[in-house]
Motif scaffolding. Structure first.
Motif, short mmCIF file in Angstrom:
data_model
loop_
_atom_site.label_atom_id
_atom_site.label_comp_id
_atom_site.label_asym_id
_atom_site.label_seq_id
_atom_site.Cartn_x
_atom_site.Cartn_y
_atom_site.Cartn_z
N ALA A 7 0.84 -1.20 0.00
CA ALA A 7 0.00 0.00 0.00
C ALA A 7 0.88 1.25 0.00
N MET A 8 0.60 2.15 -0.95
CA MET A 8 1.39 3.37 -1.06
C MET A 8 0.47 4.54 -1.40
N GLY A 9 0.31 5.48 -0.47
CA GLY A 9 -0.51 6.66 -0.72
C GLY A 9 0.13 7.57 -1.74
N GLY A 10 -0.65 8.55 -2.23
CA GLY A 10 -0.20 9.37 -3.34
C GLY A 10 0.56 10.62 -2.98
N GLY A 49 9.76 8.93 1.54
CA GLY A 49 10.08 8.26 2.80
C GLY A 49 10.30 6.77 2.62
N ALA A 50 9.46 6.13 1.81
CA ALA A 50 9.62 4.70 1.57
C ALA A 50 10.96 4.40 0.92
N PHE A 51 11.36 5.25 -0.02
CA PHE A 51 12.67 5.07 -0.65
C PHE A 51 13.79 5.18 0.38
N GLY A 52 13.67 6.12 1.30
CA GLY A 52 14.68 6.27 2.34
C GLY A 52 14.80 5.03 3.21
N VAL A 53 13.66 4.41 3.52
CA VAL A 53 13.67 3.19 4.33
C VAL A 53 14.34 2.05 3.55
N LEU A 54 14.00 1.92 2.27
CA LEU A 54 14.64 0.90 1.44
C LEU A 54 16.15 1.12 1.38
N THR A 55 16.57 2.37 1.34
CA THR A 55 17.99 2.69 1.26
C THR A 55 18.74 2.20 2.50
N GLY A 71 0.98 -5.04 3.08
CA GLY A 71 1.85 -4.28 3.97
C GLY A 71 2.01 -2.85 3.52
N GLN A 72 2.73 -2.11 4.33
CA GLN A 72 2.99 -0.70 4.07
C GLN A 72 4.32 -0.31 4.71
N ILE A 73 5.14 0.41 3.96
CA ILE A 73 6.32 1.05 4.55
C ILE A 73 5.86 2.40 5.07
N MET A 74 5.93 2.57 6.37
CA MET A 74 5.44 3.82 6.97
C MET A 74 6.07 3.98 8.35
#
Length: 410
Positions: free
Chosen positions: A182-185, A192-198, A260-263
């Motif tokens: 799930a990814m809001g617009g 932020g999600a990209f930062g977490v993946l990094t 799931g959601q990265i948040m």
């Protein structure tokens, strides 16, 4: 001598506050979801019950990206609120340097903020030229993955324990009619999600080289290439989210419509309102189950100058209350964030918050991007990530643009 001075200073502040007239203090913030509203209500309750003043709620819907320009415009335009939320870091730096924010150093020294705020870097973010201009109220970390037990049960696959297992389960989730990720617009969500993946996939050293040292060569290198490839694969499984706000995406995890959601850990407030139980209804994975770290982002309150002694006294009373033990516990338990005080009782914390507290105590922390990158650089990255996540932009092209942004970062 030091203790005596502090006691005298605290007494003076209390005396000044009690001599002041009652004030209606407008407080602006962007906390409008169910969990956020329950949390900010604890601030309002304490201010209304423990002082002679009145909290006037100035909630602005749409998140920080919408609210901050409105807040800044009002302050610059001569229509300041009594208090306003910003994130830890550099968002209010220019307002402070322009002399538009109230100096809280007398309150901070009287109450020993430097001794109780942990990590002390949060107070450093409030400090310019050795003067303190804000009160940190929580620690929020982006470094979380939230997983729906119902969604994985419906898909017939076990709940993952790390990002790789989650990515491998995404086709099964999609086949079961679920939105895998799930990814809001809103732009800040994809950024932020990209930062977490990094942090999880490139590693702490690479993240620090880019976000702290502004090393464009690392941003253009193989560690970050791996992150862009992973993000490109993940975006294919987030396309059918079809919601704008982050809490709407969280609701999809709560109902089992999304895997799931990265948040950030503010999502815990939504699970709490829905009466879901960590470990039973959902799983939380700090650092995507790969690098278990906490980023020390979060929120602080600044107090725009009003030129009125009564308002200034009320502002300082609110600043003091926000950092008090009782209010720190009540607010952060509802918000899902960690307190900035290390000397409070959080036995009522849920399993996810306890995980965060353990990581914080271990010292596995890193600064938030708002503390290391200017608002302008952050905005450029958000624009890039919005385009990347909403299109079929080639990962290599996105990485090249990202590296160019870092090369010019301030």
């Amino acid at each position: 001598m030091k203790l005596t001075k502090a006691l005298l200073s605290a007494t003076a502040i209390t005396a000044a506050a009690s001599a002041a007239h009652a004030v209606d203090l407008e407080v602006t913030h962007w906390w409008t979801s169910g969990g956020e509203a329950a949390a900010v209500a604890e601030f309002a309750k304490a201010f209304n019950e423990k002082t002679d003043h009145n909290w006037v709620d100035g909630a602005i819907a749409g998140g920080g990206g919408t609210a901050r320009p409105i807040m800044i415009s009002r302050i610059l335009g001569g229509d300041p609120m009594g208090a306003t939320q910003f994130n830890h870091g550099r968002q209010a730096e220019e307002l402070v340097e322009a002399g538009l924010m109230l100096d809280l150093t007398d309150v901070a020294e009287a109450e020993g903020w430097r001794d109780i705020v942990h990590p002390v870097s949060l107070l450093d973010s409030c400090t310019i030229d050795d003067r303190i201009y804000c009160v940190p109220v929580n620690i929020h970390s982006w470094q979380w993955l939230w997983l729906s037990h119902k969604a994985f049960a419906d898909a017939g696959v076990p709940v993952p324990s790390n990002w790789d297992e989650y990515a491998a389960a995404m086709p099964a989730l999609e086949a079961a009619g679920k939105v895998p990720l799930a990814m809001g617009g809103q732009p800040w969500q994809s950024s932020g999600a990209f930062g977490v993946l990094t942090v999880a996939l490139a590693g702490l050293d690479a993240w620090s080289a880019v976000s702290v040292d502004k090393d464009a060569d690392v941003a253009a290198g193989p560690e970050y290439a791996k992150v862009f490839e992973a993000a490109a694969a993940a975006r294919e499984y987030s396309k059918n989210t079809n919601v704008q706000d982050w809490n709407q995406a969280t609701a999809m995890v709560i109902t089992g419509d999304a895997g799931g959601q990265i948040m950030g850990d503010w999502a815990q407030g939504e699970f709490a309102v829905a009466e879901q139980v960590a470990g039973e209804d959902y799983t939380c994975l700090p650092g995507l189950g790969v690098n278990e770290v906490i980023s020390t982002g979060g929120d602080a309150f600044y107090f725009p100058k009003q030129g009125d002694a009564d308002i200034e006294a009320a502002q300082k009373e609110l600043a003091s209350l926000m950092l008090s033990k009782e209010v720190q516990v009540a607010f952060n338990l509802k918000k899902g964030s960690l307190p900035v005080r290390g000397d409070v009782d959080l036995t009522a914390a849920n399993d996810c918050m306890k995980k965060g507290l353990e990581i914080l105590a271990s010292g596995a922390i890193l600064p938030d991007g708002n503390q290391t990158l200017s608002p302008d650089t952050q905005g450029q990255i958000e624009d890039l990530m919005t385009e990347f996540w909403s299109s079929d932009m080639d990962p290599a092209d996105a990485q090249a643009t990202y590296a160019a942004i870092i090369a010019d970062a301030d």
